[in-house]
Scaffold this active site. Structure first.
Site, PDB file in Angstrom:
ATOM      1  CG  ASP A  26       3.386  -0.862   5.079  1.00  0.00           C
ATOM      2  OD1 ASP A  26       3.026  -1.118   3.912  1.00  0.00           O
ATOM      3  OD2 ASP A  26       2.593  -0.439   5.943  1.00  0.00           O
TER       4      ASP A  26
ATOM      5  CD  GLU B 219       3.951   5.285   4.814  1.00  0.00           C
ATOM      6  OE1 GLU B 219       4.096   4.051   4.698  1.00  0.00           O
ATOM      7  OE2 GLU B 219       3.489   5.820   5.843  1.00  0.00           O
TER       8      GLU B 219
ATOM      9  CE1 TYR C  15      -4.605   2.670   4.394  1.00  0.00           C
ATOM     10  CE2 TYR C  15      -3.266   0.773   5.016  1.00  0.00           C
ATOM     11  CZ  TYR C  15      -3.401   1.997   4.375  1.00  0.00           C
ATOM     12  OH  TYR C  15      -2.317   2.544   3.723  1.00  0.00           O
TER      13      TYR C  15
ATOM     14  CG  ASP D 253      -0.221   0.187   2.517  1.00  0.00           C
ATOM     15  OD1 ASP D 253       0.630  -0.667   2.838  1.00  0.00           O
ATOM     16  OD2 ASP D 253      -0.496   1.169   3.242  1.00  0.00           O
TER      17      ASP D 253
END
Length: 495
Positions: A84, A474, A234, A81
């Site tokens: 990571d 990120e 999430y 995603d």
């Protein structure tokens, strides 16, 4: 008199749109085309699985090749995603839906092979989602990897040694939110492959139908079923009603089956049709659903969707300064601002919706109303362009927030594979704990993640180019996905 001709179908006199897009433009159509190419390339840097011979991001290698094997299923593939090494199902499905929607609305503006690359990016997502949806009867695999353990490591995906636990939702542990979003992704993608690969398109639509039935029959939020596995990463904060309406809307569009029209008509009020919300994200689909359904009213005169057009106006007007319904916050430099963590995700989704709605409005004379004020499609396009240009570098910091675009862009991106040495330069494994020296290093990332959009600046237009500041540095697939459509549109505006 000079005219501006765009794929929206507008021919707008020079003194309006052309004045906004040309004389004040910081970028050319070629600049947008360059950014479009990079924004699609980014997805190759996020791939999990066995990489194809056509892989262009050369510093990446195969990874996650045993995903699902401990459960006797094949869950190889898909996307990580963000920075990571987890495959989170909800944001991956949303990413795929938005990539497909970008192709549906603006694919004709993707030139020089970019349409094929965009469709490849969609297919990399749907190939995995098909596996996740069909591997086990009456179940949907929604995640691979245990995020708490993964986040304790800073290692390349190619070196992963944390447990690759596969998580699923079932009738006993439902996840209507993630299942309905998966159905939306599969249905949306079936549209773009209908002409080029009819068999694959049919398989996608068939799977979408089954997954949506599963989501609707066994109602519940995956956050309640899986807890700390998905939260706080999430969490489905908005619940699952919005995804059910979103999924039904895409199935109606893809299948033209009147049963989904009946579903929307019968359940819309329960599922959020009357609720005005002012953001669109991997968590909350209500604004996007209203824009999507408004197309049916504006272009096909489906009277059941008139309500959604009215609420689409409310959303759009909330973004326009000076409108009676104005709700949005903008930074001093003009960037839409919703939250301190990964704010650009809200910027790219709102920008996409502005452009999609501007396109749909051509059936109604190219304008809508915000109170007593008339708001033209050209005004929506100009507002969208302001957001795109800000991201690409027309901002107080004179900094592009897309890696590899422009002269100044983020160098310390919060991304494991990008910050660590590649397998080509460091073929021996880098362990979980040994990798942290690269997280804390002040040196630029060793492998630029070309095309990645980072979280972006704060509400004062300030950006810390700091790898530890994941809120700003990120990248994520769902930031890029709607931006692909926006860049495609501006790359094809004749200036």
């Amino acid at each position: 008199m000079m005219l501006c001709n765009t794929k929206l179908g507008f021919n707008i006199i020079c003194s309006t749109l052309c004045l906004l897009l040309t004389f004040c433009s910081a970028f050319t159509s070629q600049d947008y085309a360059n950014a479009l190419e990079k924004s699609i390339l980014f997805f190759e840097g996020q791939r999990s699985g066995r990489l194809p011979p056509t892989q262009r991001v050369a510093w990446r290698g195969d990874s996650g090749l045993s995903d699902g094997s401990g459960y006797h299923v094949d869950l190889v593939g898909g996307y990580y995603d963000a920075g990571d090494n987890i495959k989170f199902g909800l944001p991956m499905a949303f990413t795929t839906t938005l990539l497909a929607w970008s192709v549906i609305e603006f694919g004709s503006s993707m030139k020089n092979g970019q349409l094929d690359h965009a469709k490849d990016a969609v297919r990399w997502g749907t190939d995995y989602l098909l596996k996740a949806a069909t591997a086990t009867p009456s179940a949907l695999y929604i995640q691979v990897g245990e995020p708490n353990n993964d986040h304790r490591c800073w290692e390349r995906a190619e070196d992963m040694d944390t447990a690759r636990i596969a998580y699923k939702v079932t009738p006993q542990n439902p996840g209507s939110d993630v299942a309905a979003e998966t159905a939306a992704a599969l249905a949306a993608a079936s549209i773009i492959f209908k002409d080029s690969d009819h068999s694959y398109s049919n398989n996608l639509l068939k799977a979408a139908t089954k997954v949506f039935d599963f989501a609707d029959r066994y109602k519940g939020s995956y956050s309640d079923s899986l807890g700390s596995v998905v939260c706080p990463f999430y969490c489905s904060y908005s619940g699952y009603h919005d995804e059910l309406l979103w999924g039904a809307s895409w199935l109606h569009k893809a299948s033209q089956n009147d049963s989904y029209l009946s579903y929307i008509h019968s359940n819309g009020h329960t599922l959020g049709a009357d609720e005005d919300v002012y953001s669109f994200s991997w968590d909350d689909k209500r604004a996007g659903t209203k824009i999507l359904l408004s197309k049916g009213f504006l272009e096909q005169n489906i009277q059941e969707f008139q309500l959604y057009k009215s609420h689409s106006d409310n959303y759009i007007c909330s973004l326009i300064p000076g409108s009676p319904n104005f709700q949005a916050q903008y930074t001093p430099g003009g960037l839409f601002y919703k939250g301190s963590e990964s704010n650009l995700q809200y910027v790219t989704t709102s920008t996409f919706l502005l452009l999609a709605y501007a396109k749909y409005l051509r059936s109604e004379g190219g304008a809508t109303s915000c109170g007593t004020a008339t708001v033209t499609s050209s005004k929506l396009v100009a507002l969208a362009k302001k957001q795109v240009d800000y991201i690409l570098g027309d901002n107080p910091a004179k900094m592009s927030y897309m890696v590899g675009f422009g002269e100044k862009f983020p160098q310390h991106v919060h991304h494991r594979g990008s910050s660590l040495p590649s397998l080509h330069t460091h073929p021996t494994p880098i362990t979980c704990s040994d990798g942290f020296q690269y997280l804390y290093s002040s040196s630029p990332n060793l492998n630029p993640l070309i095309g990645a959009l980072v979280g972006g600046p704060d509400n004062r237009d300030t950006f810390a180019d700091d790898r530890n500041n994941y809120q700003q540095s990120e990248p994520a697939t769902y930031i890029n996905a709607p931006f692909v459509g926006a860049l495609a549109f501006f790359s094809d505006v004749e200036l």
